[in-house]
Write an enzyme that holds these catalytic residues in place. Structure first.
Site, PDB file in Angstrom:
ATOM      1  N   ARG A   1       0.732  -1.280  -0.119  1.00 37.26           N
ATOM      2  CA  ARG A   1       0.103   0.131   0.006  1.00 37.26           C
ATOM      3  C   ARG A   1       0.986   1.137  -0.027  1.00 37.26           C
ATOM      4  O   ARG A   1       0.424   2.178   0.562  1.00 37.26           O
ATOM      5  CB  ARG A   1      -1.069  -0.106   1.164  1.00 37.26           C
ATOM      6  CG  ARG A   1      -1.801  -1.117   1.262  1.00 37.26           C
ATOM      7  CD  ARG A   1      -3.141  -0.895   1.832  1.00 37.26           C
ATOM      8  NE  ARG A   1      -4.020  -2.215   2.250  1.00 37.26           N
ATOM      9  CZ  ARG A   1      -3.766  -3.107   3.035  1.00 37.26           C
ATOM     10  NH1 ARG A   1      -2.887  -2.817   4.169  1.00 37.26           N
ATOM     11  NH2 ARG A   1      -4.527  -4.222   3.267  1.00 37.26           N
TER      12      ARG A   1
ATOM     13  N   LYS B   1       1.914  11.093 -11.920  1.00 37.77           N
ATOM     14  CA  LYS B   1       0.844  10.119 -12.523  1.00 37.77           C
ATOM     15  C   LYS B   1       1.615   8.884 -12.923  1.00 37.77           C
ATOM     16  O   LYS B   1       2.756   8.796 -13.524  1.00 37.77           O
ATOM     17  CB  LYS B   1       0.310  10.721 -13.859  1.00 37.77           C
ATOM     18  CG  LYS B   1      -0.819  11.786 -13.693  1.00 37.77           C
ATOM     19  CD  LYS B   1      -1.231  12.048 -15.100  1.00 37.77           C
ATOM     20  CE  LYS B   1      -2.433  13.008 -15.094  1.00 37.77           C
ATOM     21  NZ  LYS B   1      -3.080  13.394 -16.289  1.00 37.77           N
TER      22      LYS B   1
ATOM     23  N   GLU C   1       6.358  16.863 -26.375  1.00 36.24           N
ATOM     24  CA  GLU C   1       5.903  17.347 -24.888  1.00 36.24           C
ATOM     25  C   GLU C   1       6.358  18.750 -24.690  1.00 36.24           C
ATOM     26  O   GLU C   1       5.895  19.558 -24.248  1.00 36.24           O
ATOM     27  CB  GLU C   1       6.292  16.545 -23.885  1.00 36.24           C
ATOM     28  CG  GLU C   1       5.633  15.127 -24.074  1.00 36.24           C
ATOM     29  CD  GLU C   1       4.112  14.949 -23.887  1.00 36.24           C
ATOM     30  OE1 GLU C   1       3.521  16.067 -23.609  1.00 36.24           O
ATOM     31  OE2 GLU C   1       3.584  13.857 -24.028  1.00 36.24           O
TER      32      GLU C   1
ATOM     33  N   LYS D   1       5.505  22.335 -15.975  1.00 37.75           N
ATOM     34  CA  LYS D   1       4.860  21.260 -15.310  1.00 37.75           C
ATOM     35  C   LYS D   1       4.765  21.296 -13.771  1.00 37.75           C
ATOM     36  O   LYS D   1       3.533  20.829 -13.419  1.00 37.75           O
ATOM     37  CB  LYS D   1       5.553  19.771 -15.853  1.00 37.75           C
ATOM     38  CG  LYS D   1       4.899  18.541 -15.103  1.00 37.75           C
ATOM     39  CD  LYS D   1       4.467  17.397 -16.108  1.00 37.75           C
ATOM     40  CE  LYS D   1       3.684  16.581 -15.576  1.00 37.75           C
ATOM     41  NZ  LYS D   1       3.713  15.318 -16.319  1.00 37.75           N
TER      42      LYS D   1
ATOM     43  N   GLU E   1      -6.002  16.690 -11.080  1.00 41.49           N
ATOM     44  CA  GLU E   1      -6.414  16.879 -12.427  1.00 41.49           C
ATOM     45  C   GLU E   1      -7.629  17.095 -12.292  1.00 41.49           C
ATOM     46  O   GLU E   1      -8.575  16.628 -13.143  1.00 41.49           O
ATOM     47  CB  GLU E   1      -6.180  15.768 -13.541  1.00 41.49           C
ATOM     48  CG  GLU E   1      -6.458  16.154 -14.723  1.00 41.49           C
ATOM     49  CD  GLU E   1      -5.688  15.082 -15.813  1.00 41.49           C
ATOM     50  OE1 GLU E   1      -4.744  14.806 -15.900  1.00 41.49           O
ATOM     51  OE2 GLU E   1      -6.708  14.689 -16.759  1.00 41.49           O
TER      52      GLU E   1
ATOM     53  N   ARG F   1      -4.896  20.823 -14.755  1.00 40.09           N
ATOM     54  CA  ARG F   1      -3.945  19.903 -15.104  1.00 40.09           C
ATOM     55  C   ARG F   1      -3.985  19.306 -16.341  1.00 40.09           C
ATOM     56  O   ARG F   1      -3.242  18.770 -17.353  1.00 40.09           O
ATOM     57  CB  ARG F   1      -3.521  18.978 -13.718  1.00 40.09           C
ATOM     58  CG  ARG F   1      -2.606  17.843 -14.383  1.00 40.09           C
ATOM     59  CD  ARG F   1      -2.184  17.019 -13.204  1.00 40.09           C
ATOM     60  NE  ARG F   1      -0.928  15.951 -13.630  1.00 40.09           N
ATOM     61  CZ  ARG F   1      -0.199  15.233 -12.761  1.00 40.09           C
ATOM     62  NH1 ARG F   1      -0.589  15.472 -11.664  1.00 40.09           N
ATOM     63  NH2 ARG F   1       0.683  14.561 -13.219  1.00 40.09           N
TER      64      ARG F   1
ATOM     65  N   ASN G   1      -2.594  17.713 -21.292  1.00 40.71           N
ATOM     66  CA  ASN G   1      -2.886  16.612 -22.428  1.00 40.71           C
ATOM     67  C   ASN G   1      -3.242  17.193 -23.689  1.00 40.71           C
ATOM     68  O   ASN G   1      -3.946  16.542 -24.270  1.00 40.71           O
ATOM     69  CB  ASN G   1      -3.949  15.809 -21.869  1.00 40.71           C
ATOM     70  CG  ASN G   1      -3.454  14.797 -20.662  1.00 40.71           C
ATOM     71  OD1 ASN G   1      -2.491  14.091 -20.928  1.00 40.71           O
ATOM     72  ND2 ASN G   1      -4.245  14.742 -19.506  1.00 40.71           N
TER      73      ASN G   1
ATOM     74  N   HIS H   1      -3.235  14.863 -26.713  1.00 42.06           N
ATOM     75  CA  HIS H   1      -3.148  13.369 -25.902  1.00 42.06           C
ATOM     76  C   HIS H   1      -4.362  12.637 -26.235  1.00 42.06           C
ATOM     77  O   HIS H   1      -4.259  11.414 -26.281  1.00 42.06           O
ATOM     78  CB  HIS H   1      -2.760  13.768 -24.563  1.00 42.06           C
ATOM     79  CG  HIS H   1      -1.467  13.762 -24.221  1.00 42.06           C
ATOM     80  ND1 HIS H   1      -0.755  14.930 -24.660  1.00 42.06           N
ATOM     81  CD2 HIS H   1      -0.399  13.165 -23.616  1.00 42.06           C
ATOM     82  CE1 HIS H   1       0.400  15.059 -24.377  1.00 42.06           C
ATOM     83  NE2 HIS H   1       0.840  13.886 -23.867  1.00 42.06           N
TER      84      HIS H   1
ATOM     85  N   HIS I   1      -3.505   9.383 -27.866  1.00 40.88           N
ATOM     86  CA  HIS I   1      -3.761   7.988 -27.151  1.00 40.88           C
ATOM     87  C   HIS I   1      -4.575   7.257 -27.854  1.00 40.88           C
ATOM     88  O   HIS I   1      -4.576   5.805 -27.945  1.00 40.88           O
ATOM     89  CB  HIS I   1      -4.733   8.322 -25.734  1.00 40.88           C
ATOM     90  CG  HIS I   1      -3.812   8.947 -24.603  1.00 40.88           C
ATOM     91  ND1 HIS I   1      -4.203   9.402 -23.417  1.00 40.88           N
ATOM     92  CD2 HIS I   1      -2.244   8.807 -24.485  1.00 40.88           C
ATOM     93  CE1 HIS I   1      -2.955   9.606 -22.643  1.00 40.88           C
ATOM     94  NE2 HIS I   1      -2.007   9.378 -23.180  1.00 40.88           N
TER      95      HIS I   1
ATOM     96  N   HIS J   1       4.944   7.480 -27.847  1.00 41.28           N
ATOM     97  CA  HIS J   1       4.045   8.271 -27.521  1.00 41.28           C
ATOM     98  C   HIS J   1       4.189   9.757 -28.157  1.00 41.28           C
ATOM     99  O   HIS J   1       3.049  10.269 -28.380  1.00 41.28           O
ATOM    100  CB  HIS J   1       4.164   8.308 -25.951  1.00 41.28           C
ATOM    101  CG  HIS J   1       3.398   9.430 -25.065  1.00 41.28           C
ATOM    102  ND1 HIS J   1       2.108   9.188 -25.219  1.00 41.28           N
ATOM    103  CD2 HIS J   1       3.567  10.410 -24.427  1.00 41.28           C
ATOM    104  CE1 HIS J   1       1.331  10.205 -24.383  1.00 41.28           C
ATOM    105  NE2 HIS J   1       2.439  10.879 -23.808  1.00 41.28           N
TER     106      HIS J   1
END
Lengths: 357, 357
Positions: free
Chosen positions: A114, A136, A178, A220, A230, A234, A238, A241, A245, A258
């Site tokens: 955990r 992330k 990016e 960032k 987010e 935030r 993206n 993206h 994606h 990517h």
């Protein structure tokens, strides 16, 4: 990176060695890396962790390289190694590699017992300018990117630009996608700097790379500090993206890098913004030009149809109560919005303009 | 539980229905349950979620029942269903079942899209008095219990003691092991109440069950509020669990119920505490007597050898830098310590006393 160039004969006060040791909790470290990076840097990092520090022991797990291995089966190899090595809650996980390794190691650190301590050592430009910062973490689901994961901050991110010397050109360009993003969404002076210095970046001039990485991380960090989970701001990170994606999922993870998918996605987002009348022609043109100059794709692969885009984008994390929200450029250079309030026709037109069927 | 007994003709102001609807975020709900509980309560819960609430749609995933399915493969079925149903970040996961369902659904909620809303509807005494409260979620690794997971708090925990009417006797007793635990570690008056009311609990007298559940949840909430991430105090809730987890792992998940293993483990912890001179004979005896009265095991299964205990306990989450810390009783009834500072001989003696080899 924390490791010096010549491990056998370092000065005892080597700051890079100290900087990593200071962030290790407990006596046990698990380095998570891949088959490409391990031969280049695993020994140096192990040295940096253990030199003058006999109490620390280092285990490592070497995963196959590539986005297509960013899955639950590969993640289980990290847990298997951690459990078999009897690591406890006071251990530290170190991600040594690019974005895939950072995301997987981070999620493993979040979930093992955990939650254990976690350090990022990004070795690609993509990871140095983006994925290693901000917490992330996660893995892909066969039906969509990064659908399973956690927000989990690393104890620190150690960047050594020397690692970029071994990075293939295609990977370097992928990271630049990016870098361009930060300019477009919030930092016009940085975008203009990139327009002037793109050939220096592609030629890997150290000072140009160092400035691009520093300015990217600053951008960032400013965004994430305001909106870690987010809830709004935030999401602007993206840009491109959602389309990107969809490309990655649609043609199979790893077929495109990517940043390559993000580059094509950014052009599509700029095109749609222009169709909506939210930006003028010159911003769209400059977006295409800078990505083209970086030798990045500016159109999606032929296999992507309108229907494929739509069905994959429907499971994007930015869908809320059935409505797809997008990051779109709006206003002068360096301005964007994150919104579900746009004319659906513009999205359809963009998809039809970029897809053959 | 939120559902009334007769769904077709409820009063519109039914408080139980309102209480669950108030905690749903977004318009989409995924109920995670199992093959045993689904035929009993899935329809009622779906009704409670959707009645007078046409905007909400409910999906469900029905997992196989049992601790041996608390693994990554089964967890993936939850993610598969969530992705295939195109659930988004504004959805709500509902855990409908016992501790295994609650732990797995909670971890799935923590990791799906990096975190979605989550409600617990525990249907076993074990889950009602312990696992549904406090936000510990996770799955087992083949080499150890709950080694992969997250701290993730539910939006709410809805308990309907009527669900205990369908609970097998063995499952009821399993929950009582955790009730006894609260008395032993921090609540002597509650322990004394249990000594007087054990037959009422076993006979499922509603007022006795309601009091035991309420007092257990209060004890758990007080501890977790002070130490959510288990830096110290919270670990005391694991009295008997280090021995108990070793039993569960050692004989194969599901062969004994969790509370059965905890009961035997609690007797072992009391025995060791007595050998250390930390409690007097009467506390040890009362511990054995109350668990025996609840028809719970007071010795480990024969398959557990000294070596098996030792090797499995070495990967327990409470090991820190190689040292196994244990929860042991110390002082008057209702007092315990969480410590690695004990005579190793006492542990060896306890293991030898309870194992045939």
């Amino acid at each position: 990176m924390a490791a010096p160039s010549h491990p056998p004969t370092p000065a005892p006060s080597q700051p890079s060695k100290l900087s990593i040791q200071r962030h290790v909790h407990g006596k046990r470290v698990l380095v998570v890396t891949n088959t490409t990076v391990a031969p280049l840097y695993l020994e140096k990092v192990t040295w940096a962790l253990t030199h003058d520090n006999p109490n620390v022991s280092v285990e490592s797990v070497i995963l196959p390289d590539g986005e297509k291995y960013k899955d639950m089966d590969t993640l289980m190899k990290v847990f298997d190694k951690a459990v078999e090595s009897r690591l406890d809650r006071r251990c530290t996980f170190v991600a040594l590699g690019g974005g895939v390794i950072g995301d997987m190691c981070g999620f493993a650190a979040a979930a093992f017992l955990r939650g254990v301590n976690f350090i990022q050592i990004p070795t690609t430009l993509m990871a140095q300018v983006d994925s290693s910062v901000g917490g992330k973490t996660g893995i892909n689901h066969p039906l969509g990117k990064n659908l399973i994961g956690a927000f989990y901050q690393p104890q620190c991110v150690l960047i050594d630009t020397d690692t970029l010397n071994t990075l293939p050109d295609r990977e370097l360009a992928s990271g630049i996608a990016e870098v361009v993003k930060y300019g477009l969404i919030r930092d016009a002076p940085f975008f203009e700097w990139q327009e002037k210095n793109m050939s220096a970046l592609l030629a890997r001039e150290p000072s140009a790379l160092a400035y691009a990485i520093k300015r990217s991380c600053e951008n960032k960090a400013e965004v994430v500090a305001q909106d870690e989970k987010e809830s709004g701001l935030r999401a602007t990170l993206n840009l491109g993206h959602t389309f990107g994606h969809a490309i990655e999922t649609g043609i199979g993870y790893g077929a495109w890098l990517h940043g390559e998918a993000v580059a094509a996605g950014t052009v599509m987002a700029a095109d749609m913004s222009y169709r909506l009348g939210w930006i003028d022609d010159s911003i769209k043109k400059r977006t295409i030009d800078i990505l083209d100059q970086a030798k990045l794709p500016i159109t999606p692969p032929e296999a992507m149809t309108v229907e494929k885009f739509k069905s994959i984008m429907a499971v994007d994390k930015k869908v809320a109560d059935g409505l797809l929200r997008l990051i779109l450029l709006k206003g002068p250079l360096g301005s964007c919005v994150f919104t579900g309030d746009y004319d659906r026709n513009a999205l359809d037109e963009t998809l039809r303009a970029f897809c053959k069927s």
